[in-house]
Each structure stands twice: as C-alpha cells, then as structure tokens.
Design an enzyme around this catalytic site. Sequence first.
Site, PDB file in Angstrom:
ATOM      1  N   TYR A 106     -15.765  18.487 -14.067  1.00 60.52           N
ATOM      2  CA  TYR A 106     -16.192  17.091 -14.098  1.00 60.52           C
ATOM      3  C   TYR A 106     -17.259  16.918 -13.020  1.00 60.52           C
ATOM      4  O   TYR A 106     -17.088  17.411 -11.891  1.00 60.52           O
ATOM      5  CB  TYR A 106     -14.985  16.190 -13.824  1.00 60.52           C
ATOM      6  CG  TYR A 106     -15.374  14.750 -13.710  1.00 60.52           C
ATOM      7  CD1 TYR A 106     -15.859  14.060 -14.820  1.00 60.52           C
ATOM      8  CD2 TYR A 106     -15.291  14.076 -12.500  1.00 60.52           C
ATOM      9  CE1 TYR A 106     -16.245  12.741 -14.716  1.00 60.52           C
ATOM     10  CE2 TYR A 106     -15.666  12.751 -12.397  1.00 60.52           C
ATOM     11  CZ  TYR A 106     -16.153  12.091 -13.508  1.00 60.52           C
ATOM     12  OH  TYR A 106     -16.539  10.792 -13.396  1.00 60.52           O
TER      13      TYR A 106
ATOM     14  N   ARG B 170       0.829  -1.212   0.000  1.00 58.09           N
ATOM     15  CA  ARG B 170       0.000   0.000   0.000  1.00 58.09           C
ATOM     16  C   ARG B 170       0.865   1.264   0.000  1.00 58.09           C
ATOM     17  O   ARG B 170       0.388   2.359  -0.254  1.00 58.09           O
ATOM     18  CB  ARG B 170      -0.972  -0.005   1.189  1.00 58.09           C
ATOM     19  CG  ARG B 170      -1.900   1.202   1.250  1.00 58.09           C
ATOM     20  CD  ARG B 170      -3.152   0.982   2.118  1.00 58.09           C
ATOM     21  NE  ARG B 170      -2.880   0.278   3.360  1.00 58.09           N
ATOM     22  CZ  ARG B 170      -2.296   0.814   4.442  1.00 58.09           C
ATOM     23  NH1 ARG B 170      -1.940   2.084   4.432  1.00 58.09           N
ATOM     24  NH2 ARG B 170      -2.068   0.088   5.523  1.00 58.09           N
TER      25      ARG B 170
ATOM     26  N   ASP C 268      -7.105  20.245 -13.201  1.00 56.16           N
ATOM     27  CA  ASP C 268      -7.466  18.932 -13.731  1.00 56.16           C
ATOM     28  C   ASP C 268      -7.074  18.948 -15.208  1.00 56.16           C
ATOM     29  O   ASP C 268      -7.724  19.601 -16.028  1.00 56.16           O
ATOM     30  CB  ASP C 268      -8.959  18.682 -13.539  1.00 56.16           C
ATOM     31  CG  ASP C 268      -9.395  17.291 -14.000  1.00 56.16           C
ATOM     32  OD1 ASP C 268      -8.729  16.725 -14.895  1.00 56.16           O
ATOM     33  OD2 ASP C 268     -10.396  16.773 -13.473  1.00 56.16           O
TER      34      ASP C 268
ATOM     35  N   LYS D  25      -8.540   8.040 -18.732  1.00 55.90           N
ATOM     36  CA  LYS D  25      -8.876   8.612 -20.036  1.00 55.90           C
ATOM     37  C   LYS D  25      -7.676   8.526 -20.989  1.00 55.90           C
ATOM     38  O   LYS D  25      -7.257   7.440 -21.315  1.00 55.90           O
ATOM     39  CB  LYS D  25      -9.364  10.047 -19.832  1.00 55.90           C
ATOM     40  CG  LYS D  25     -10.403  10.190 -18.689  1.00 55.90           C
ATOM     41  CD  LYS D  25     -11.718   9.498 -18.966  1.00 55.90           C
ATOM     42  CE  LYS D  25     -12.617   9.370 -17.735  1.00 55.90           C
ATOM     43  NZ  LYS D  25     -12.926  10.629 -17.052  1.00 55.90           N
TER      44      LYS D  25
HETATM   45  C1  LIG Z   1     -13.379  11.018 -15.750  1.00 55.23           C
HETATM   46  C2  LIG Z   1     -12.892  12.288 -15.191  1.00 55.23           C
HETATM   47  C3  LIG Z   1     -12.572  12.381 -13.824  1.00 55.23           C
HETATM   48  C4  LIG Z   1     -12.767  11.244 -12.853  1.00 55.23           C
HETATM   49  O1  LIG Z   1     -11.859  10.211 -13.054  1.00 55.23           O
HETATM   50  P1  LIG Z   1     -12.129   8.656 -12.703  1.00 55.23           P
HETATM   51  O2  LIG Z   1     -10.925   7.983 -13.229  1.00 55.23           O
HETATM   52  O3  LIG Z   1     -13.426   8.278 -13.388  1.00 55.23           O
HETATM   53  O4  LIG Z   1     -12.273   8.555 -11.222  1.00 55.23           O
HETATM   54  C5  LIG Z   1     -12.049  13.584 -13.379  1.00 55.23           C
HETATM   55  N1  LIG Z   1     -11.881  14.639 -14.201  1.00 55.23           N
HETATM   56  C6  LIG Z   1     -12.187  14.583 -15.508  1.00 55.23           C
HETATM   57  C7  LIG Z   1     -11.976  15.784 -16.380  1.00 55.23           C
HETATM   58  C8  LIG Z   1     -12.708  13.414 -16.048  1.00 55.23           C
HETATM   59  O5  LIG Z   1     -13.030  13.358 -17.348  1.00 55.23           O
END
Ligand SMILES: *Cc1c(COP(=O)(O)O)cnc(C)c1O
Length: 403
Positions: A116, A65, A198, A223
């Site tokens: 998001y 962990r 982000d 993504k």
């Molecule tokens: C999908 C997404 C998230 C969340 O990520 P997960 O991997 O689904 O937890 C955060 N920010 C953006 C811009 C996203 O497209």
Amino acid sequence: MSGPDERPDSVSHSQSRLRPGTLAVTAGRPSPQPGAPVNVPVVLSSTYVGVPGSSPADLGPVYGRWSNDTWVAFEDVLGALEGGRALLFGSGMAAISGALSLVSPGGRVVLPRHPYSGTMGLVRALEQAGHLAATVVDIAETDGVVSALDDAVRTPGALGGSAALLWIETPTNPMLEVADLPALVKAAHARGALVVVDNTFATPLGLRPLDHRADVVVHSVTKYLCGHSDAVLGATVVRDARLHDRLLGHRTMHGAVAGPFEAFLALRGLRTLALRVERATANAAVLAARLAQHPAVERVRHPSLPADPGHARAAAQMAHFGAIVAVEVRGGAGAAEQVAAAVRLWVHATSLGGVESTLERRRRHAAEAPTVPENLIRLSVGIEDVEDLWADLAQALDGARPV
Ligand SMILES: *Cc1c(COP(=O)(O)O)cnc(C)c1O
C-alpha cells in the site's frame, strides 16, 4: 521477540468452533438476558464514573481514549475471525504506524516493492528521520526475501539496533503478487524477525495469517471489514500478550483512536462480511476471466486465473482469490484514462472494498510505485449483478480500443 514455539495461544474464544460466517454474526453481542439489547450501543462518553477506593485498572472503562464498549464489540468480532486479540485504531495508517513502532530503533524493515503506497511513504519517512532502515523486495520471490532477511540481521541500522521486521502484503496492492506466507514466516522467525501481514485484501475469510504464525495482522478496516465506504478505521490483531500491550500502549499514547459512531458502522458492516465477500469474489473471478479475453486488454492480474503467477500459491493458502482485479489496457495511460472516464455504473474513485464497484488508474497518484504499469487500472469489484458490471466495463473497453 519469541520463537514460534514460545508464542502463547492466549486467546481461547468460547465461540471459536463456530465457522467464520457465523462468528461474524454472533460474536461481540451483549449477553442474551431478557430485556437486553441485541446490539452493543454506541457509547458516547469521554469519561466514566469511578468507584472510590478501587484502582481504575480493576474497573471497566475509565476514559474514552483508553477504551470504549463499542470498540470492544468490534474487536471481539474481528479477534474471533482472525483468531487473536484485536485493537481498533482511527485508521489503517494508524494501525500500520502502531505495527511499525514494534521495530527497535535503527532496526530494519523488509517490505514489498508494491505495498500500500501509504505504508511505503511512512517507512520512507521513518527511514529519513533515522528511526529505521528499509529493504525493498519482490515479496513473491521467496529466495530474495530470505537473503534480504539475512542482510537485515547482519547489517543492523544506523543506530545499532538488531531487530528486523518483515512486512507482508498478500496479494499486494495493486500488483496482486502472492507471497509464500508459511515459508516467509518460518524464515523470518529463524532469524529473529517479527512478521506483520497487512490482511486488508484477503480479509480473515480469505486468509488467517496468525494461523501461519505471523505475529501481527493489520487491517484497513475502511475497506472490506466496514464494507460500505462510509468510515475510515484500522485494526491490529495479535496472539502474543506482550505485543498486544505494546500496541495498546501505542494507540493510547499516540491517541490513534476511533470515534464510537465509526466503530458502530464497522461492526454493522462486519456482520455481513461473509455475504459481501462471497458475492464480490465470485463477481471478480467472472470478470477476470472475461477481461482476459477482451481485445482491448493487454493483461489481467487476478490469482483466480490459472495463468496468473500467484494462482497455485493463492489456491494453496487462501480460501478465496479476492475481489481486486488489475487490468492493463492496450494503448497506455491515455487509453486507461479513457476507460476510467467512460464507465457509468462503476465509480471512478480511489479506495476499495465497498459494496459498490470502483476503479482507478493507480499511476494517477504521484505516490504510486513507478514499477506499477502506467496503463494499470485497479478494479474493486462490488456486489452488484455481475452482468451489469460486465456490460459497463465492456462498453468502456470497446470505446478505448485502439483503431
Ligand atoms: C487503504 C489501505 C491502507 C490504509 O488504510 P486507511 O484506512 O486508508 O488508513 C493500508 N493497507 C491497504 C492494503 C489498504 O488498501
């Protein structure tokens, strides 16, 4: 929080003079000794043999962990691409939760009205629980963000905390609003606020927020970085050593860790990031221009379009315009649903950033912001042949055209 001038550039990557497309391939490899594997193996071990008499802190991995060699290889590559130190998390939301833990109790988060949806959900939940306060802004309207930051500093949250945090997404999801990143970072730091970006949509190949002196970058690695819609992961990247330690502490104590197999998939995906992003963003620009001419389309949002409100800013601060396109279909939610149902090659699915093209009407999710138009379809443009993508979209739109 330190001012911009106190921030140590703690990362001096030996490969930092290489260009990003090369770093994605070369960073995070075992040292090239004869007989050594080219790739870091998937290390499946929850614990490691200790050395009697030495402190665990002096050794390599101790417990699964705390660290894992397959994570570290991914972290080395992402860190090299973003110009900082990366930490892999079990999901994008786990990384976002880690970044929000940097807000002092009762502090205030200033965030975009269209972030998001999970980010908004978590901020609202933390607000309801009394951990922080939130101010929602139009992130593209710099003056409004600055006055929200002024208020955040003047009116600390319920518990008397004074820290503020500016949360930036650029372009936003799914409205593709573009923030003036350099101006916002400067304004936030002048008021003692931390800046989190982000960077999921832009990827480090489109934008390097740490170069603009943002404090923390977060990613949904799920993504583009992973790129094949086969794993859920997240990451943070920072330059400041204290922020790194706090995020590492959060990851370890909250157990927000990744599985080694998923880390390997992400690393494998990251190797081809430059190729995938190049192709997907080129496809997106072609499709955005053609969609803007289609009679069934009311509006296209993509920063590549000269008429897009974010075009000039994106051209100045980003190396590409991204591969997410938002389309508002003439005829409302019903017509948009018809288009989503009529595509054959495009996959009608949520999420984004995979090699395959996907689309969805965002307001089908109850959690999506009410200011997102009902007829908006978000396209995640993949790496297929653009003519096949266009032919499929065009036939779906032709069918939905109001008579
Ligand atoms: C999908 C997404 C998230 C969340 O990520 P997960 O991997 O689904 O937890 C955060 N920010 C953006 C811009 C996203 O497209």
